[in-house]
Each structure stands twice: as C-alpha cells, then as structure tokens.
Design a protein around this motif. Structure first.
Motif, PDB file in Angstrom:
ATOM      1  N   HIS A 151     -10.465  -1.479   4.450  1.00 44.84           N
ATOM      2  CA  HIS A 151     -10.829  -1.606   3.047  1.00 44.84           C
ATOM      3  C   HIS A 151      -9.979  -2.615   2.283  1.00 44.84           C
ATOM      4  CE1 HIS A 151     -13.523   1.860   3.403  1.00 44.84           C
ATOM      5  NE2 HIS A 151     -12.547   2.449   4.105  1.00 44.84           N
ATOM      6  N   ILE A 152      -8.695  -2.706   2.591  1.00 43.43           N
ATOM      7  CA  ILE A 152      -7.813  -3.574   1.811  1.00 43.43           C
ATOM      8  C   ILE A 152      -7.702  -4.969   2.418  1.00 43.43           C
ATOM      9  CG2 ILE A 152      -5.443  -3.886   1.001  1.00 43.43           C
ATOM     10  CD1 ILE A 152      -5.182  -0.935   0.657  1.00 43.43           C
ATOM     11  N   VAL A 187      -0.858  -9.064  -3.925  1.00 40.34           N
ATOM     12  CA  VAL A 187      -2.307  -8.859  -3.989  1.00 40.34           C
ATOM     13  C   VAL A 187      -2.690  -7.466  -3.499  1.00 40.34           C
ATOM     14  CG1 VAL A 187      -2.866 -11.307  -3.822  1.00 40.34           C
ATOM     15  CG2 VAL A 187      -2.585  -9.984  -1.730  1.00 40.34           C
ATOM     16  N   THR A 188      -1.932  -6.902  -2.564  1.00 41.25           N
ATOM     17  CA  THR A 188      -2.217  -5.540  -2.085  1.00 41.25           C
ATOM     18  C   THR A 188      -1.945  -4.513  -3.170  1.00 41.25           C
ATOM     19  OG1 THR A 188      -1.641  -6.201   0.169  1.00 41.25           O
ATOM     20  CG2 THR A 188      -1.696  -3.849  -0.302  1.00 41.25           C
ATOM     21  N   ASN A 207     -10.183  -7.644   1.488  1.00 39.01           N
ATOM     22  CA  ASN A 207     -10.179  -8.062   0.091  1.00 39.01           C
ATOM     23  C   ASN A 207      -8.981  -8.935  -0.279  1.00 39.01           C
ATOM     24  OD1 ASN A 207     -12.463  -6.498  -1.526  1.00 39.01           O
ATOM     25  ND2 ASN A 207     -11.672  -5.102   0.019  1.00 39.01           N
ATOM     26  N   VAL A 208      -7.930  -8.896   0.513  1.00 40.79           N
ATOM     27  CA  VAL A 208      -6.734  -9.684   0.190  1.00 40.79           C
ATOM     28  C   VAL A 208      -6.518 -10.836   1.156  1.00 40.79           C
ATOM     29  CG1 VAL A 208      -5.649  -7.643  -0.792  1.00 40.79           C
ATOM     30  CG2 VAL A 208      -5.167  -8.242   1.577  1.00 40.79           C
ATOM     31  N   TYR A 216       0.820  -1.218   0.000  1.00 38.53           N
ATOM     32  CA  TYR A 216       0.000   0.000   0.000  1.00 38.53           C
ATOM     33  C   TYR A 216       0.852   1.266   0.000  1.00 38.53           C
ATOM     34  CZ  TYR A 216      -3.323   3.577   1.358  1.00 38.53           C
ATOM     35  OH  TYR A 216      -4.082   4.719   1.389  1.00 38.53           O
ATOM     36  N   VAL A 243     -10.903   2.113  -2.773  1.00 38.29           N
ATOM     37  CA  VAL A 243      -9.759   2.629  -2.017  1.00 38.29           C
ATOM     38  C   VAL A 243      -9.600   4.118  -2.288  1.00 38.29           C
ATOM     39  CG1 VAL A 243      -7.277   2.425  -1.606  1.00 38.29           C
ATOM     40  CG2 VAL A 243      -8.632   0.374  -2.048  1.00 38.29           C
ATOM     41  N   VAL A 254      -4.815  -4.134  -5.459  1.00 40.11           N
ATOM     42  CA  VAL A 254      -6.066  -3.617  -4.905  1.00 40.11           C
ATOM     43  C   VAL A 254      -5.976  -2.136  -4.565  1.00 40.11           C
ATOM     44  CG1 VAL A 254      -7.596  -3.814  -2.873  1.00 40.11           C
ATOM     45  CG2 VAL A 254      -6.818  -5.864  -4.042  1.00 40.11           C
ATOM     46  N   ARG A 255      -4.772  -1.617  -4.306  1.00 44.19           N
ATOM     47  CA  ARG A 255      -4.632  -0.284  -3.705  1.00 44.19           C
ATOM     48  C   ARG A 255      -5.140   0.847  -4.605  1.00 44.19           C
ATOM     49  NH1 ARG A 255       1.904   0.878  -3.972  1.00 44.19           N
ATOM     50  NH2 ARG A 255       2.097   0.860  -6.252  1.00 44.19           N
ATOM     51  N   MET A 302      -7.869   0.618  -6.646  1.00 42.74           N
ATOM     52  CA  MET A 302      -9.259   0.409  -7.041  1.00 42.74           C
ATOM     53  C   MET A 302     -10.140   1.561  -6.558  1.00 42.74           C
ATOM     54  SD  MET A 302      -9.954  -3.683  -6.726  1.00 42.74           S
ATOM     55  CE  MET A 302      -9.162  -4.817  -7.868  1.00 42.74           C
TER      56      MET A 302
END
Length: 300
Positions: A212-213, A185-186, A216-217, A127, A195, A189-190, A192
């Motif tokens: 939030h993260i 995986v982070t 999802n991971v 992140y 986020v 997603v960071r 999206m």
C-alpha cells in the motif's frame, strides 16, 4: 409528455457512444515525457553512450591500452585517430568509449544501491515511527555533518584506492539523502484512509509497507535518485582524479583527466575531452530527471 422521449434519446445516445479506455498514471507519464523534446534528446544521447560502451569490443576500435611515444598527443582530426591521442600515444576515441564502462558503472551503481538501502530504511522509519524512527534518522543525521565530497574522500582514503571501494564510499554518501526523502514521503502517506483501511483489515505492517505505501512513494524517491546520478558521476570522476578510484592504466574519464592535465598547454582540446564527456553525461541525467519530475507532476 416530452420528458420521456428526451430521456430515451439521451440513453440511446450514451449507449451508442464508443467506450474510451482510461489512460493509466504511468501511461500518462510516459506520454508526457515523450512529448518533452529536451528529455528525449538527453535520453538519446545517454542511450548512444551506453550502447557504444557495451558494444565497444565489437566496434573495431584501437586497443585502448596500446601506446606509442611516436604518436603521442596527436591533434583532433588526425588520420586514423579522429579524437587524437593521449600523453602515451593511446587512441583517445577508444579510451573514451571503453572508459564509459567504468565511469558509468562507478557513477550509477552507487545510486542504485543507495536507492534500495535508503528506500528500505526510510520506509521502515516513516511507517513504524517512534524510537525506531529516532534511532534511524539520528544516525542518518551524523552523516549530514560532513560535506558529500569530503565524506567520499575520507571513506575512499580509509578503504584504499579501487573500483569496489569507490562504489562503497559513494553508496554510503547517498544512502542518508535518499533515506531522508523516503522517510518524509512515507510519513505523509502512513495516516491516509487507504492505509487505515488496510490496518483495519488485519494486514501486517510488512504487507502495508510493501503493497500500500511503497507504490505511492516510490515515484518521488525514484525521481530524486535519478537527480543524484549526475552528482555521483562527478564525485566518481573526482575520486579517480585524486587517485582514490580507478588505477592506471584502466581507461576512466576522471583518471584520464588526471593523466592529461600535464598536456593541457600542449594540446588542450584533447586534454578537455574526458571532462566534456563527464559534463555531457551529467547534464543529460540532470535534464532527464527534471523532465521526469515534470511528467510525474499530474497537477500541472
């Protein structure tokens, strides 16, 4: 003229239809894995081993430390000793069940610790990014220069034999692997939309990562961590086999393999029992991890 009655009929039908509750993601995963017969069979075997190891003192077993040279290396099926005896005349059934305590502890606890540490490091590195990501991931890459087995042996050899040192060495081995998966995986997603919306609302980086993260991971990291338990069981048994793990006379499957190796030509079936337990637990964890991965893949 006919459109109005038809619309009224359709509206009335929709109102009369019973409401169905939408099934959540984890409920769907649980339903799918419950339908997987292989995963359920593996879970039952693991549950049986766990329960027998925990309830060992109340199962009425022989003393796993009490030996007798008169009854040494009895064959499987001997009256009073259903799984025979070892090289010192100790009951193999009792030692296998009691040995499950140490073997499962040394095999599972390092993965749990590595999961907590590696997920935290990977989440921060993925992140935050930038120089912090470079510092964490390049440090992790140093550990990838060594094979897992050699790294575990080197750390255990430096720390000395013992249960605690084995757990520490295996934890160090698995932290880099879980950290790399968590960071990967982070990173995906960071950026999206949800986020970005959290950033725009003024949420702190810690809140974004935690709320939030992480949710999802966590599933992907957890599935990968469960697949490492089988590897951890084998590595833990290997350390004990080499004399770098549990010390005699503690019952532990890897150590039992070491002490029984001299009896393999006299009573091979008894000598193979600890190896069979290690294989059964490892393959069950592996198949259960595969079933969990398939159940969590909602695209299929």
């Amino acid at each position: 003229m006919t459109e109005l009655p038809l619309q009224a009929i359709s509206d009335a039908a929709l109102q009369a239809a019973p409401a169905t509750k939408a099934r959540g993601y984890w409920a769907t995963v649980g339903r799918r894995i419950a339908r997987d017969k292989v995963s359920m069979a593996c879970a039952f075997v693991l549950l049986l081993i766990f329960v027998s190891a925990i309830l060992a003192p109340w199962l009425g077993l022989e003393d796993p430390y009490k030996g007798s040279m008169i009854r040494r290396l009895r064959h499987i099926g001997t009256i009073g000793y259903p799984l025979g005896t070892d090289e010192l005349g100790r009951d193999m059934l009792a030692r296998l069940i009691y040995g499950g305590r140490l073997s499962l502890l040394i095999g599972i606890l390092p993965v749990i610790l590595a999961f907590c540490i590696g997920t935290s490091l990977g989440l921060v590195a993925g992140y935050i990014g930038g120089k912090l990501n470079t510092a964490i991931m390049r440090t992790i890459d140093v550990f990838y220069a060594f094979p897992s087995v050699l790294l575990a042996i080197a750390i255990s050899g430096a720390l000395g034999a013992g249960i605690l040192n084995s757990i520490v060495s295996l934890t160090v081995v698995f932290v880099p692997q879980i950290t790399r998966v968590a960071e990967s995986v982070t990173t995906g997603v960071r950026n999206m939309d949800f986020v970005e919306a959290a950033r725009a609302s003024g949420a702190s980086p810690f809140t974004i990562m935690r709320v939030h993260i992480l949710g999802n991971v966590l599933g992907s990291i957890f599935v990968y961590a469960t697949s490492l338990i089988s590897v951890s069981m084998i590595l833990a048994a290997g350390l004990s086999f080499l004399g770098l793990g549990t010390k005699p006379p503690e019952p532990e499957w890897g150590l039992m393999l070491n002490t029984l190796r001299t009896a393999i030509y006299v009573n091979p079936w008894v000598a193979a029992l600890p190896g069979a337990m290690i294989f059964a637990v490892s393959i069950c964890f592996n198949l259960l991890s595969d079933g969990l991965r398939s159940a969590m893949d909602i695209r299929n």
